[in-house]
Design a protein around this motif. Structure first.
Motif, PDB file in Angstrom:
ATOM      1  N   GLN A  16     -39.587  86.700 160.694  1.00  0.00           N
ATOM      2  CA  GLN A  16     -39.329  87.211 162.036  1.00  0.00           C
ATOM      3  C   GLN A  16     -40.228  88.385 162.378  1.00  0.00           C
ATOM      4  OE1 GLN A  16     -35.098  88.036 162.004  1.00  0.00           O
ATOM      5  NE2 GLN A  16     -34.602  86.042 162.883  1.00  0.00           N
ATOM      6  N   ASN A  17     -40.391  89.301 161.439  1.00  0.00           N
ATOM      7  CA  ASN A  17     -41.229  90.474 161.686  1.00  0.00           C
ATOM      8  C   ASN A  17     -42.687  90.094 161.901  1.00  0.00           C
ATOM      9  OD1 ASN A  17     -39.316  92.572 161.666  1.00  0.00           O
ATOM     10  ND2 ASN A  17     -39.275  92.611 159.429  1.00  0.00           N
ATOM     11  N   GLU A  18     -43.118  89.009 161.288  1.00  0.00           N
ATOM     12  CA  GLU A  18     -44.488  88.533 161.491  1.00  0.00           C
ATOM     13  C   GLU A  18     -44.623  87.792 162.821  1.00  0.00           C
ATOM     14  OE1 GLU A  18     -47.804  85.643 159.322  1.00  0.00           O
ATOM     15  OE2 GLU A  18     -46.008  86.229 158.229  1.00  0.00           O
ATOM     16  N   MET A  19     -43.654  86.929 163.127  1.00  0.00           N
ATOM     17  CA  MET A  19     -43.720  86.122 164.342  1.00  0.00           C
ATOM     18  C   MET A  19     -43.612  86.964 165.612  1.00  0.00           C
ATOM     19  SD  MET A  19     -41.406  82.771 163.317  1.00  0.00           S
ATOM     20  CE  MET A  19     -41.693  81.908 164.872  1.00  0.00           C
ATOM     21  N   ARG A  20     -42.849  88.034 165.564  1.00  0.00           N
ATOM     22  CA  ARG A  20     -42.563  88.812 166.769  1.00  0.00           C
ATOM     23  C   ARG A  20     -43.825  89.334 167.444  1.00  0.00           C
ATOM     24  NH1 ARG A  20     -39.608  94.374 165.086  1.00  0.00           N
ATOM     25  NH2 ARG A  20     -39.937  94.777 167.295  1.00  0.00           N
ATOM     26  N   HIS A  21     -44.886  89.548 166.671  1.00  0.00           N
ATOM     27  CA  HIS A  21     -46.124  90.095 167.231  1.00  0.00           C
ATOM     28  C   HIS A  21     -46.833  89.100 168.148  1.00  0.00           C
ATOM     29  CE1 HIS A  21     -45.683  93.617 164.747  1.00  0.00           C
ATOM     30  NE2 HIS A  21     -45.629  92.884 163.651  1.00  0.00           N
ATOM     31  N   ASN A  22     -46.449  87.846 168.090  1.00  0.00           N
ATOM     32  CA  ASN A  22     -47.091  86.813 168.920  1.00  0.00           C
ATOM     33  C   ASN A  22     -46.321  86.508 170.199  1.00  0.00           C
ATOM     34  OD1 ASN A  22     -49.241  86.364 167.051  1.00  0.00           O
ATOM     35  ND2 ASN A  22     -47.811  85.201 165.764  1.00  0.00           N
ATOM     36  N   ILE A  23     -45.180  87.163 170.420  1.00  0.00           N
ATOM     37  CA  ILE A  23     -44.393  86.914 171.628  1.00  0.00           C
ATOM     38  C   ILE A  23     -45.136  87.417 172.859  1.00  0.00           C
ATOM     39  CG2 ILE A  23     -42.275  87.557 172.869  1.00  0.00           C
ATOM     40  CD1 ILE A  23     -40.866  87.706 170.171  1.00  0.00           C
ATOM     41  N   SER A  24     -45.172  86.595 173.889  1.00  0.00           N
ATOM     42  CA  SER A  24     -45.732  86.994 175.183  1.00  0.00           C
ATOM     43  C   SER A  24     -44.609  87.104 176.204  1.00  0.00           C
ATOM     44  CB  SER A  24     -46.756  85.974 175.679  1.00  0.00           C
ATOM     45  OG  SER A  24     -47.114  86.237 177.023  1.00  0.00           O
ATOM     46  N   LEU A  25     -44.577  88.212 176.926  1.00  0.00           N
ATOM     47  CA  LEU A  25     -43.593  88.400 177.993  1.00  0.00           C
ATOM     48  C   LEU A  25     -44.270  88.339 179.357  1.00  0.00           C
ATOM     49  CD1 LEU A  25     -41.331  91.185 176.437  1.00  0.00           C
ATOM     50  CD2 LEU A  25     -41.040  88.697 176.362  1.00  0.00           C
ATOM     51  N   ILE A  26     -45.315  87.542 179.444  1.00  0.00           N
ATOM     52  CA  ILE A  26     -46.010  87.278 180.704  1.00  0.00           C
ATOM     53  C   ILE A  26     -45.723  85.841 181.099  1.00  0.00           C
ATOM     54  CG2 ILE A  26     -48.253  87.152 181.856  1.00  0.00           C
ATOM     55  CD1 ILE A  26     -49.257  89.229 179.812  1.00  0.00           C
ATOM     56  N   SER A  27     -45.236  85.636 182.312  1.00  0.00           N
ATOM     57  CA  SER A  27     -44.884  84.286 182.758  1.00  0.00           C
ATOM     58  C   SER A  27     -46.133  83.424 182.889  1.00  0.00           C
ATOM     59  CB  SER A  27     -44.163  84.341 184.105  1.00  0.00           C
ATOM     60  OG  SER A  27     -42.910  84.988 183.972  1.00  0.00           O
ATOM     61  N   GLU A  28     -46.018  82.172 182.453  1.00  0.00           N
ATOM     62  CA  GLU A  28     -47.088  81.205 182.609  1.00  0.00           C
ATOM     63  C   GLU A  28     -47.272  80.882 184.095  1.00  0.00           C
ATOM     64  OE1 GLU A  28     -48.558  78.823 179.546  1.00  0.00           O
ATOM     65  OE2 GLU A  28     -48.718  81.006 179.438  1.00  0.00           O
ATOM     66  N   PRO A  29     -48.520  80.721 184.562  1.00  0.00           N
ATOM     67  CA  PRO A  29     -48.717  80.349 185.965  1.00  0.00           C
ATOM     68  C   PRO A  29     -48.295  78.910 186.225  1.00  0.00           C
ATOM     69  CG  PRO A  29     -50.801  80.343 184.786  1.00  0.00           C
ATOM     70  CD  PRO A  29     -49.782  80.888 183.829  1.00  0.00           C
ATOM     71  N   GLY A  30     -48.046  78.599 187.478  1.00  0.00           N
ATOM     72  CA  GLY A  30     -47.691  77.229 187.843  1.00  0.00           C
ATOM     73  C   GLY A  30     -46.254  77.103 188.302  1.00  0.00           C
ATOM     74  N   LYS A  31     -46.013  76.076 189.095  1.00  0.00           N
ATOM     75  CA  LYS A  31     -44.691  75.825 189.654  1.00  0.00           C
ATOM     76  C   LYS A  31     -43.785  75.169 188.621  1.00  0.00           C
ATOM     77  CE  LYS A  31     -42.437  73.549 193.591  1.00  0.00           C
ATOM     78  NZ  LYS A  31     -42.659  72.673 194.775  1.00  0.00           N
ATOM     79  N   ILE A  32     -42.536  75.594 188.601  1.00  0.00           N
ATOM     80  CA  ILE A  32     -41.545  74.988 187.706  1.00  0.00           C
ATOM     81  C   ILE A  32     -40.849  73.848 188.454  1.00  0.00           C
ATOM     82  CG2 ILE A  32     -39.441  75.363 186.373  1.00  0.00           C
ATOM     83  CD1 ILE A  32     -40.280  78.297 186.106  1.00  0.00           C
TER      84      ILE A  32
END
Length: 237
Positions: A16-32
């Motif tokens: 978990q401590n290794e994976m957490r550094h790859n989290i992005s909190l920027i929304s992907e572009p494009g319509k849902i």
């Protein structure tokens, strides 16, 4: 195939401590236009889990298809480590979908977690799909009391950092706890889940997934991919 059966809690913490550094909190572009819900059901004292992913139209909340998988897990249920128990089976169900949803909602935490690695973050990182956590209980952070009316919400903070929102989805009923998992902003997570709320406390993506896996567990649905046409007829694959 992903398998966490033999790892220890200390090893899981390090992952978990290794994976957490790859989290992005920027929304992907494009319509849902489609949104998925994921859930797990199991029989008490059994290693067998029943995993399901349901795909709905967004924002109409009409079920389009669903995928069901039976799997075995040896990793125990430990709060804060739900991803290690459930994500391998959920990924099998997700990968069985020929058309992937634009966003996935998981029954659990996103970054509202001591290491920002709730099940929604874990699943989002491994699948590459934008993901949101919608939890029934608080795990991490603090928020101010909400108003009693449906639609009221309150930000969840930890040390001044905004992690998510407590959202009242039904008047007078306990809120749910929304947080981004991966490739979604905190604000977008709330907006998307507000659009997924109909008459029930649990928003439609995870509510529908919960219903499907429970029917699967008791033998009323079968394993595999199921597609619903616009007339509501069901096709099994």
């Amino acid at each position: 195939m992903l398998n966490y059966d033999t790892i220890t809690i200390n090893e899981a913490t390090a992952i978990q401590n290794e994976m957490r550094h790859n989290i992005s909190l920027i929304s992907e572009p494009g319509k849902i236009t489609t949104i998925g819900g994921a859930d797990i059901s199991h029989n008490k004292d059994s290693d067998i889990v029943y995993a399901g992913v349901v795909v709905l139209s967004y924002p109409q909340m009409v079920v389009q298809s669903y995928s069901l998988i039976e799997a075995v897990t040896k990793f125990p249920y430990v709060p804060g480590y739900l991803g290690f128990r459930e994500v391998p089976a959920l990924l099998q169900a997700y990968n069985q979908l020929p058309q992937k949803p634009n966003v996935m909602v998981l029954d659990g935490q996103g970054i509202t977690h001591p290491r920002q690695m709730g099940i929604a973050s874990h699943f989002g990182l491994l699948s590459g799909c934008p993901s949101i956590g919608c939890a029934k209980n608080m795990l991490f952070g603090k928020y101010d009391p909400l108003k009693l009316e449906k639609g009221s919400y309150s930000p969840i903070y930890n040390n001044g950092n905004l992690l998510g929102y407590a959202l009242r989805t039904k008047t007078g009923v306990k809120p749910v706890y929304i947080s981004p998992g991966h490739k979604i902003s905190v604000e977008s997570s709330l907006e998307i889940m507000q659009n997924c709320t109909l008459r029930h406390r649990i928003p439609e993506p995870t509510r529908q997934a919960h219903e499907k896996v429970n029917l699967f567990r008791v033998g009323r649905l079968k394993q595999g991919y199921h597609f619903e046409d616009i007339q509501g007829s069901l096709f099994d694959f």
